[in-house]
Design an enzyme around this catalytic site. Structure first.
Site, PDB file in Angstrom:
ATOM      1  N   CYS A  89       0.816  -1.222   0.000  1.00 58.95           N
ATOM      2  CA  CYS A  89       0.000   0.000   0.000  1.00 58.95           C
ATOM      3  C   CYS A  89       0.845   1.267   0.000  1.00 58.95           C
ATOM      4  O   CYS A  89       0.303   2.361  -0.202  1.00 58.95           O
ATOM      5  CB  CYS A  89      -0.900   0.039   1.236  1.00 58.95           C
ATOM      6  SG  CYS A  89      -2.171  -1.224   1.294  1.00 58.95           S
ATOM      7  N   HIS A 109     -10.038  -3.757   5.390  1.00 57.21           N
ATOM      8  CA  HIS A 109     -10.742  -4.759   4.592  1.00 57.21           C
ATOM      9  C   HIS A 109     -12.157  -4.921   5.131  1.00 57.21           C
ATOM     10  O   HIS A 109     -12.659  -6.041   5.248  1.00 57.21           O
ATOM     11  CB  HIS A 109      -9.985  -6.081   4.617  1.00 57.21           C
ATOM     12  CG  HIS A 109      -8.702  -6.064   3.850  1.00 57.21           C
ATOM     13  ND1 HIS A 109      -7.902  -7.172   3.703  1.00 57.21           N
ATOM     14  CD2 HIS A 109      -8.074  -5.064   3.172  1.00 57.21           C
ATOM     15  CE1 HIS A 109      -6.839  -6.860   2.973  1.00 57.21           C
ATOM     16  NE2 HIS A 109      -6.918  -5.583   2.642  1.00 57.21           N
ATOM     17  N   GLU A 130     -28.156  11.479   8.953  1.00 55.22           N
ATOM     18  CA  GLU A 130     -27.478  12.401   9.868  1.00 55.22           C
ATOM     19  C   GLU A 130     -25.961  12.217   9.869  1.00 55.22           C
ATOM     20  O   GLU A 130     -25.205  13.196   9.902  1.00 55.22           O
ATOM     21  CB  GLU A 130     -28.035  12.219  11.283  1.00 55.22           C
ATOM     22  CG  GLU A 130     -27.397  13.098  12.349  1.00 55.22           C
ATOM     23  CD  GLU A 130     -27.738  14.581  12.198  1.00 55.22           C
ATOM     24  OE1 GLU A 130     -27.082  15.400  12.860  1.00 55.22           O
ATOM     25  OE2 GLU A 130     -28.666  14.914  11.419  1.00 55.22           O
ATOM     26  N   HIS A 192     -12.403  -5.774  -2.151  1.00 51.87           N
ATOM     27  CA  HIS A 192     -11.131  -5.630  -1.432  1.00 51.87           C
ATOM     28  C   HIS A 192     -11.299  -4.876  -0.112  1.00 51.87           C
ATOM     29  O   HIS A 192     -11.077  -5.429   0.953  1.00 51.87           O
ATOM     30  CB  HIS A 192     -10.123  -4.915  -2.347  1.00 51.87           C
ATOM     31  CG  HIS A 192      -8.769  -4.711  -1.754  1.00 51.87           C
ATOM     32  ND1 HIS A 192      -7.632  -4.592  -2.533  1.00 51.87           N
ATOM     33  CD2 HIS A 192      -8.346  -4.570  -0.468  1.00 51.87           C
ATOM     34  CE1 HIS A 192      -6.584  -4.406  -1.751  1.00 51.87           C
ATOM     35  NE2 HIS A 192      -6.995  -4.379  -0.493  1.00 51.87           N
TER      36      HIS A 192
END
EC number: 4.2.1.109
Length: 244
Positions: A89, A109, A130, A192
């Protein structure tokens, strides 16, 4: 203590190294980051260092020694753990820092994100709830010059991109969402999970929690036949009547 270890040792519970471990444990118990999935990165505003959770670590067991530390200017690692490799990532986190001026990024995840990615097409939509007021609008108040949140009557839109075999391959689609949805603070990856960012880790956490709540609500609305973005007063037109 080595110069590298100084970067991750602090008695301050709000230090990025401590906070990442605390939040990852919390997110594990929320069922968002199980099986080593997900991750968090925080930018230290005092040093401009990026703190990054590694790949392959069990989030509920993570300790500060497991973290990577990167210089935000040179993008060189100032500290690397012995047992783990950088998260796939990382390029996505860096894109959020560089293109969205993020102070922190959360990747989970979440099952709610995955289910919503199957229910919706190119974007997740929900309106007239809200909790939407917890999400930034991307606009600035002309008087106070402070960021404005979405209103109860607004429609929250979160882009959905297709998953790839490897997370770093999502980078092109992520950059495209930055252009197509300049005000978004999140992107859902189909089948994912979700990436959420904010100016601080506190804000990113709030956005992530609010979005997950809204995704869970959207799933329940779908189960009742109610479009999550339907107008106020139109719910009963769509409501599935329970069998007697």
């Amino acid at each position: 203590m080595s110069s590298q270890d100084v970067l991750i040792h602090s008695d301050d519970p709000c230090h990025p190294a401590n906070l990442i471990c605390t939040l990852c444990k919390q997110f594990f118990h929320n069922n968002w980051c199980t099986g080593t999935g997900g991750g968090i990165s925080i930018k230290d505003p005092n040093t401009n260092y990026y703190y990054l959770a590694p790949s392959g670590v069990q989030k509920e067991k993570m300790i500060p020694e497991d973290l990577f530390v990167m210089d935000a200017q040179t993008l060189e690692y100032l500290r690397s753990p012995k047992l783990y490799k950088p998260s796939a990532c990382t390029p996505l986190f860096l894109a959020c820092y560089q293109k969205k001026n993020a102070g922190a990024i959360i990747h989970t995840h979440s099952q709610n994100a995955v289910i919503c990615s199957l229910l919706f097409g190119d974007e997740f939509r929900i309106a007239n709830i809200e909790q939407i007021k917890a999400i930034p609008s991307g606009k600035v108040d002309p008087v106070t010059k402070k960021p404005m949140a979405l209103s109860f009557f607004d429609t929250l839109k979160i882009p959905i991109i297709e998953n790839m075999a490897h997370e770093d391959e999502l980078i092109d689609d992520l950059h495209k969402t930055f252009k197509d949805y300049p005000d978004t603070c999140a992107v859902i990856v189909r089948r994912h999970g979700i990436f959420v960012w904010g100016p601080t880790i506190d804000k990113a956490k709030i956005f992530n929690e609010a979005i997950d709540y809204l995704m869970e609500l959207a799933i329940k609305m779908y189960q009742m036949g109610i479009p999550p973005d339907c107008g106020i007063g139109e719910e009963k037109k769509h409501l599935k009547m329970a069998s007697p």
